[in-house]
Design a protein around this motif. Sequence first.
Motif, mmCIF file in Angstrom:
data_model
loop_
_atom_site.group_PDB
_atom_site.id
_atom_site.type_symbol
_atom_site.label_atom_id
_atom_site.label_comp_id
_atom_site.label_asym_id
_atom_site.label_seq_id
_atom_site.Cartn_x
_atom_site.Cartn_y
_atom_site.Cartn_z
ATOM 1 N N UNK A 93 48.522 82.752 32.649
ATOM 2 C CA UNK A 93 49.617 82.004 32.019
ATOM 3 C C UNK A 93 49.248 80.545 31.887
ATOM 4 N N UNK A 94 48.713 79.961 32.941
ATOM 5 C CA UNK A 94 48.349 78.547 32.924
ATOM 6 C C UNK A 94 47.255 78.281 31.900
ATOM 7 N N UNK A 95 46.266 79.157 31.820
ATOM 8 C CA UNK A 95 45.192 78.985 30.837
ATOM 9 C C UNK A 95 45.736 79.108 29.419
ATOM 10 N N UNK A 96 46.658 80.034 29.230
ATOM 11 C CA UNK A 96 47.233 80.234 27.891
ATOM 12 C C UNK A 96 48.061 79.019 27.477
ATOM 13 N N UNK A 97 48.823 78.476 28.417
ATOM 14 C CA UNK A 97 49.639 77.292 28.118
ATOM 15 C C UNK A 97 48.759 76.119 27.714
ATOM 16 N N UNK A 98 47.599 75.970 28.370
ATOM 17 C CA UNK A 98 46.693 74.871 28.039
ATOM 18 C C UNK A 98 46.161 74.967 26.616
ATOM 19 N N UNK A 99 46.101 76.192 26.084
ATOM 20 C CA UNK A 99 45.605 76.385 24.721
ATOM 21 C C UNK A 99 46.661 76.066 23.662
ATOM 22 N N UNK A 100 47.925 76.001 24.078
ATOM 23 C CA UNK A 100 49.019 75.799 23.131
ATOM 24 C C UNK A 100 49.463 74.337 23.105
ATOM 25 N N UNK A 101 50.235 74.014 22.059
ATOM 26 C CA UNK A 101 50.762 72.653 21.911
ATOM 27 C C UNK A 101 52.283 72.657 21.838
ATOM 28 N N UNK A 102 52.898 73.601 22.570
ATOM 29 C CA UNK A 102 54.337 73.790 22.448
ATOM 30 C C UNK A 102 55.043 73.442 23.747
ATOM 31 N N UNK A 103 56.309 73.041 23.611
ATOM 32 C CA UNK A 103 57.100 72.677 24.787
ATOM 33 C C UNK A 103 57.808 73.870 25.391
ATOM 34 N N UNK A 104 57.901 74.981 24.649
ATOM 35 C CA UNK A 104 58.528 76.193 25.153
ATOM 36 C C UNK A 104 57.894 77.397 24.470
ATOM 37 N N UNK A 105 57.879 78.524 25.184
ATOM 38 C CA UNK A 105 57.265 79.740 24.659
ATOM 39 C C UNK A 105 58.142 80.943 24.978
ATOM 40 N N UNK A 106 58.247 81.894 24.046
ATOM 41 C CA UNK A 106 58.966 83.134 24.357
ATOM 42 C C UNK A 106 58.163 83.997 25.318
ATOM 43 N N UNK A 107 58.849 84.749 26.145
ATOM 44 C CA UNK A 107 58.215 85.633 27.127
ATOM 45 C C UNK A 107 58.699 87.058 26.850
ATOM 46 N N UNK A 108 57.743 87.999 26.771
ATOM 47 C CA UNK A 108 58.100 89.389 26.491
ATOM 48 C C UNK A 108 57.607 90.292 27.621
ATOM 49 N N UNK A 109 58.177 91.480 27.654
ATOM 50 C CA UNK A 109 57.783 92.471 28.648
ATOM 51 C C UNK A 109 57.394 93.762 27.929
ATOM 52 N N UNK A 110 56.146 94.143 28.076
ATOM 53 C CA UNK A 110 55.658 95.368 27.467
ATOM 54 C C UNK A 110 55.230 95.182 26.030
ATOM 55 N N UNK A 111 56.138 94.726 25.176
ATOM 56 C CA UNK A 111 55.853 94.544 23.759
ATOM 57 C C UNK A 111 56.577 93.316 23.239
ATOM 58 N N UNK A 112 56.078 92.765 22.158
ATOM 59 C CA UNK A 112 56.678 91.566 21.575
ATOM 60 C C UNK A 112 58.088 91.849 21.072
ATOM 61 N N UNK A 113 58.421 93.131 20.871
ATOM 62 C CA UNK A 113 59.774 93.493 20.438
ATOM 63 C C UNK A 113 60.778 93.417 21.580
ATOM 64 N N UNK A 114 60.305 93.167 22.787
ATOM 65 C CA UNK A 114 61.184 93.084 23.956
ATOM 66 C C UNK A 114 61.061 91.706 24.594
ATOM 67 N N UNK A 115 61.581 90.706 23.927
ATOM 68 C CA UNK A 115 61.544 89.339 24.450
ATOM 69 C C UNK A 115 62.660 89.183 25.478
ATOM 70 N N UNK A 116 62.289 88.771 26.677
ATOM 71 C CA UNK A 116 63.250 88.717 27.783
ATOM 72 C C UNK A 116 63.685 87.301 28.130
ATOM 73 N N UNK A 117 63.050 86.289 27.570
ATOM 74 C CA UNK A 117 63.445 84.930 27.898
ATOM 75 C C UNK A 117 62.581 83.887 27.219
ATOM 76 N N UNK A 118 62.988 82.619 27.378
ATOM 77 C CA UNK A 118 62.252 81.468 26.840
ATOM 78 C C UNK A 118 61.823 80.603 28.021
ATOM 79 N N UNK A 119 60.535 80.311 28.081
ATOM 80 C CA UNK A 119 59.979 79.518 29.185
ATOM 81 C C UNK A 119 59.724 78.093 28.729
ATOM 82 N N UNK A 120 60.351 77.129 29.419
ATOM 83 C CA UNK A 120 60.093 75.717 29.163
ATOM 84 C C UNK A 120 58.846 75.306 29.959
#
Length: 474
Positions: free
Chosen positions: A224-251
């Motif tokens: 997660x930390x490595x992925x965040x370093x690659x992005x330029x966003x202040x928040x990211x959606x979080x999914x479980x299992x598949x992208x069709x199952x978004x369970x929350x937004x992470x700041x």
Amino acid sequence: MDDGSQMIWLILVLLLLAAMLFALMETAFASVSRVRVKTDAEKGDERAQRALFVTENFDRAITTLLICTNIVHLAAASIVTVYVTRRWGVSAVTVSTLVTTLVVFFFGEMLPKSIARKYSVRISYATAGFMCALMTVLRPASSALAWIANMAGKASGGSEEESPVTENDLYDIIEDMTEEGTIDEEQGELISSALQFGDVTVESILTSRVDMAAIDIDMSQEEILAYIKEQNHSRLPVYEGTIDNIIGILHIRRYIRAYIRHGKALDIRPLLYKPVFVHQSTKIDDLLTNMSRNKINMVVVTDNYGGTLGIVTDEDILEELVGEIWDEDDRAVRNVVPMTDGSYSVNPEEHVLDVLDELGVKYSEEQKEELGRKLMSELAYESFSEIPVSGDSFRYMGMEISVLLMRHNRIMRLKVRRLDEAEAAAGSSGGSNGRLSGGSAGRSAGGSNGRSAGRSAGGSAGRSTEASEKGGAS
């Protein structure tokens, strides 16, 4: 010339001056900016207050002026006819009528009206008091005529009064004002965008699921930390299992603070904000109001089957109105790039109308209405009977459009070339659009998997050919 003749000529001159005055007043009050008059009236200008009264009761005012104008014209014509008949006989009446008509038309109508259009504010303020007096004196007559007109309208089957200015009229007015230099091009585009703002749906501005930056809840903290370093966003959606199952937004800032305190033992589930879901048909003006009221920065867009179509941020919506909002990390992408062979490399997420404008291709109002907000990728997919490969091409409105780059069944870049007259004539026998590969796959690449890259409502010719390449989250 005897005294009687002098008196007649004096009366005719006075009647002509009166006709000029009424023509001045009619055009001045019809042309004056009501916003300007209302602003001056609110500042305490008494002349503006009287002028505002006239503009607010313009139907009554125009009826009053028509009464006065007709009285003056009839009086002038009658006096001239009687005078000429007595002096030169009936044979001279025809010539006198022609001369009188020309004089009244030029000096009593055309000349004063052209002056009034140029100095509408000055003239309306100067004559507002006299106009109010006329409206008061002739109110019985104007009210009677208005009643007769209303009865005639009802008898002819008229119902609701039509709006004097339609939406299309507004677009024409904005275009004319831009061409005349009354407003600059950017102001014209902003006004047009505001008019179209209520008709735009989230489907046309979303960041599609294939472009989304999202986190899998099962990823380790290091991942997660490595992925965040690659992005330029202040928040990211979080999914479980598949992208069709978004369970929350992470700041991201909230996550970093928690990671510093807990390290690898951190559980990100308590850090997630509840996601907000909207359907792809939701209008962005309604969504913006809802997001602003509930302090939401990102929503998840779903399709007709409940799957994730993409995401929309508040920045996406504002960009649809004011154009691209550039961040320091955004990379400029040219939407229409000239190539050395005379063709153009085109971003498939560019609107078809914008490409036509950029290449100078003429189109009718019917074609403009039909194309609407269609994207180049959407047009391309509709023109092939199956998923295209690099090099596939079709012809459309005097252009040859080729697939320049494909990636995972997605068009990444198109090549557009203007056809010469011989090529266009040879291709026209293949169908209404001259397509090399006909048929329709029934796909919509622009709405579900695309994103408008250079958001400008309406496809104006002055639209910038650059857009920002932004990621999938805010």
